[in-house]
Design a protein around this motif. Structure first.
Motif, mmCIF file in Angstrom:
data_model
loop_
_atom_site.group_PDB
_atom_site.id
_atom_site.type_symbol
_atom_site.label_atom_id
_atom_site.label_comp_id
_atom_site.label_asym_id
_atom_site.label_seq_id
_atom_site.Cartn_x
_atom_site.Cartn_y
_atom_site.Cartn_z
ATOM 1 N N ASN A 119 65.062 26.286 93.204
ATOM 2 C CA ASN A 119 66.396 26.380 92.629
ATOM 3 C C ASN A 119 66.715 27.866 92.428
ATOM 4 N N PRO A 120 67.475 28.455 93.359
ATOM 5 C CA PRO A 120 67.743 29.896 93.279
ATOM 6 C C PRO A 120 68.596 30.293 92.072
ATOM 7 N N LEU A 121 69.237 29.304 91.445
ATOM 8 C CA LEU A 121 70.105 29.581 90.295
ATOM 9 C C LEU A 121 69.400 29.331 88.963
ATOM 10 N N LEU A 122 68.107 29.063 89.011
ATOM 11 C CA LEU A 122 67.391 28.630 87.810
ATOM 12 C C LEU A 122 67.562 29.594 86.631
ATOM 13 N N ASP A 123 67.360 30.890 86.847
ATOM 14 C CA ASP A 123 67.456 31.859 85.747
ATOM 15 C C ASP A 123 68.864 31.894 85.153
ATOM 16 N N VAL A 124 69.859 31.799 86.019
ATOM 17 C CA VAL A 124 71.260 31.799 85.563
ATOM 18 C C VAL A 124 71.543 30.549 84.741
ATOM 19 N N ILE A 125 71.044 29.404 85.223
ATOM 20 C CA ILE A 125 71.251 28.132 84.521
ATOM 21 C C ILE A 125 70.629 28.188 83.126
ATOM 22 N N LYS A 126 69.407 28.686 83.044
ATOM 23 C CA LYS A 126 68.727 28.780 81.754
ATOM 24 C C LYS A 126 69.475 29.672 80.778
ATOM 25 N N GLU A 127 70.100 30.731 81.312
ATOM 26 C CA GLU A 127 70.796 31.700 80.462
ATOM 27 C C GLU A 127 72.181 31.223 80.056
ATOM 28 N N LYS A 128 72.921 30.628 81.007
ATOM 29 C CA LYS A 128 74.319 30.275 80.740
ATOM 30 C C LYS A 128 74.495 28.870 80.178
ATOM 31 N N PHE A 129 73.626 27.947 80.566
ATOM 32 C CA PHE A 129 73.792 26.552 80.162
ATOM 33 C C PHE A 129 72.602 26.119 79.301
ATOM 34 N N ILE A 130 72.427 26.820 78.197
ATOM 35 C CA ILE A 130 71.245 26.626 77.353
ATOM 36 C C ILE A 130 71.128 25.181 76.861
ATOM 37 N N GLU A 131 72.236 24.635 76.317
ATOM 38 C CA GLU A 131 72.184 23.287 75.744
ATOM 39 C C GLU A 131 71.915 22.238 76.827
ATOM 40 N N SER A 132 72.538 22.429 77.975
ATOM 41 C CA SER A 132 72.332 21.478 79.074
ATOM 42 C C SER A 132 70.893 21.526 79.569
ATOM 43 N N TYR A 133 70.317 22.729 79.579
ATOM 44 C CA TYR A 133 68.931 22.854 80.043
ATOM 45 C C TYR A 133 67.968 22.222 79.029
ATOM 46 N N VAL A 134 68.262 22.394 77.743
ATOM 47 C CA VAL A 134 67.431 21.772 76.712
ATOM 48 C C VAL A 134 67.461 20.247 76.866
ATOM 49 N N LEU A 135 68.645 19.688 77.156
ATOM 50 C CA LEU A 135 68.752 18.243 77.367
ATOM 51 C C LEU A 135 67.987 17.836 78.629
ATOM 52 N N ALA A 136 68.063 18.665 79.669
ATOM 53 C CA ALA A 136 67.304 18.382 80.891
ATOM 54 C C ALA A 136 65.802 18.360 80.599
ATOM 55 N N GLU A 137 65.348 19.268 79.734
ATOM 56 C CA GLU A 137 63.931 19.283 79.355
ATOM 57 C C GLU A 137 63.554 17.987 78.632
ATOM 58 N N LYS A 138 64.473 17.488 77.805
ATOM 59 C CA LYS A 138 64.252 16.219 77.096
ATOM 60 C C LYS A 138 64.056 15.084 78.105
ATOM 61 N N ILE A 139 64.873 15.101 79.155
ATOM 62 C CA ILE A 139 64.758 14.099 80.213
ATOM 63 C C ILE A 139 63.425 14.261 80.944
ATOM 64 N N GLY A 140 63.043 15.518 81.184
ATOM 65 C CA GLY A 140 61.774 15.787 81.846
ATOM 66 C C GLY A 140 60.589 15.243 81.059
ATOM 67 N N VAL A 141 60.632 15.389 79.747
ATOM 68 C CA VAL A 141 59.569 14.856 78.889
ATOM 69 C C VAL A 141 59.496 13.332 79.015
ATOM 70 N N TYR A 142 60.661 12.682 79.042
ATOM 71 C CA TYR A 142 60.707 11.222 79.158
ATOM 72 C C TYR A 142 60.139 10.765 80.503
ATOM 73 N N ILE A 143 60.517 11.464 81.582
ATOM 74 C CA ILE A 143 59.994 11.123 82.914
ATOM 75 C C ILE A 143 58.480 11.265 82.945
ATOM 76 N N ASN A 144 57.992 12.346 82.340
ATOM 77 C CA ASN A 144 56.552 12.581 82.297
ATOM 78 C C ASN A 144 55.822 11.480 81.524
ATOM 79 N N LYS A 145 56.438 11.065 80.428
ATOM 80 C CA LYS A 145 55.837 10.031 79.584
ATOM 81 C C LYS A 145 55.794 8.681 80.294
ATOM 82 N N GLU A 146 56.893 8.324 80.974
ATOM 83 C CA GLU A 146 57.001 6.993 81.573
ATOM 84 C C GLU A 146 56.346 6.903 82.946
ATOM 85 N N LYS A 147 56.374 7.998 83.690
ATOM 86 C CA LYS A 147 55.883 7.945 85.075
ATOM 87 C C LYS A 147 54.697 8.877 85.338
ATOM 88 N N ASN A 148 54.298 9.616 84.303
ATOM 89 C CA ASN A 148 53.171 10.548 84.451
ATOM 90 C C ASN A 148 53.439 11.561 85.574
#
Length: 283
Positions: free
Chosen positions: A231-260
């Motif tokens: 994702n070439p825009l990753l650093d920009v996304i983390k900087e500009k869309f902080i709340e959206s990225y935090v929510l994405a991390e929440k989803i990532g935790v759920y995926i990890n928990k349910e699907k390992n």
């Protein structure tokens, strides 16, 4: 002059489908072709060109043959006929499907029609997700709806169109229908996390919803297959869309928990972009 192949009709399932014996191979076969069953009786000998036959399904495997024979005993032959017509259309679109669909789809349609006769209907809570995730399969389900109405004089509801689509998708992916349902439920749970966090309710028939659920499905498929996209825009996304990225991390935790599955930052970035798009759209 084109050579015709000889078959013995074991059962005429409808005007376009017959269960026959291929005399040259001494094997039972399901034949689908326009008009090949018209006026035919059990025991008739028919001679057919390749051009007469749209699809074939040989009952070579003993287990499959046994299941098909059991199906024939307990299911109206016309129901099996419409099922085979639907499968033929699906295979024309997608190529060969898992042969288990020849049993599973006819069994499902037969059971569905029995419920309709009794005034019962099982709801399909995944109908919008099925439309969004499997539009080609759903389209064939709608064609199947028309075939069922034309051949059997029954109008199946939208919920059943969705279940036919699930059967076709499962056969494409060599999965059980229950596994396809579980996959769909899991995607819905991810969307629920987003909706709850943003305090919104997405229009599940809208384009935003369709884009989101398809991206989530594609992302999970990549992760399950061990594929990685940058994702070439990753650093920009983390900087500009902080709340959206935090929510994405929440989803990532759920995926990890349910699907390992460990969700990489690049994938989280793409999820965050979709979340940001939702926040800025007119839902």
């Amino acid at each position: 002059m084109k050579k015709k192949r000889k078959y013995i009709v074991l059962k005429a399932l409808n005007n376009n489908v017959i269960l026959a014996k291929d005399i040259s191979l001494d094997e039972e076969i399901v034949l689908v072709g326009k008009g090949i069953g018209f006026g035919k009786r059990d025991g008739n000998v028919v001679h057919l060109n390749k051009e007469d036959i749209e699809k074939t399904f040989y009952l070579s495997d003993p287990k499959t043959k046994n299941k098909y024979e059991q199906l024939m005993k307990g299911t109206n032959r016309k129901v099996i006929g419409v099922s085979e017509e639907i499968i033929a259309i699906a295979e024309k679109e997608f190529g060969p499907l898992n042969p288990n669909i020849h049993i599973a789809l006819a069994d499902h349609i037969g059971f569905s029609l029995e419920r309709i006769k009794m005034g019962l209907e099982i709801s399909n809570p995944f109908i919008y997700e099925i439309k969004a995730l499997y539009p080609k399969e759903y389209k064939i389900g709608e064609i199947g709806q028309g075939i069922i109405k034309d051949r059997l004089m029954f109008t199946i509801p939208e919920s059943e169109v969705g279940f036919i689509a699930l059967h076709i998708h499962s056969a494409r992916e060599n999965k059980l229908v229950i596994d396809a349902i579980q996959d769909t439920k899991f995607l819905m749970s991810l969307i629920n996390i987003i909706e709850e966090d943003l305090s919104i309710k997405l229009d599940n028939s809208g384009l935003v919803y369709s884009r989101l659920i398809n991206h989530l499905r594609a992302g999970i498929n990549r992760m399950e297959e061990g594929k990685h996209i940058e994702n070439p825009l990753l650093d920009v996304i983390k900087e500009k869309f902080i709340e959206s990225y935090v929510l994405a991390e929440k989803i990532g935790v759920y995926i990890n928990k349910e699907k390992n599955i460990h969700v990489l930052d690049d994938e989280l970035g793409y999820i965050a972009l979709h979340i940001e798009r939702i926040k800025n759209s007119n839902i």
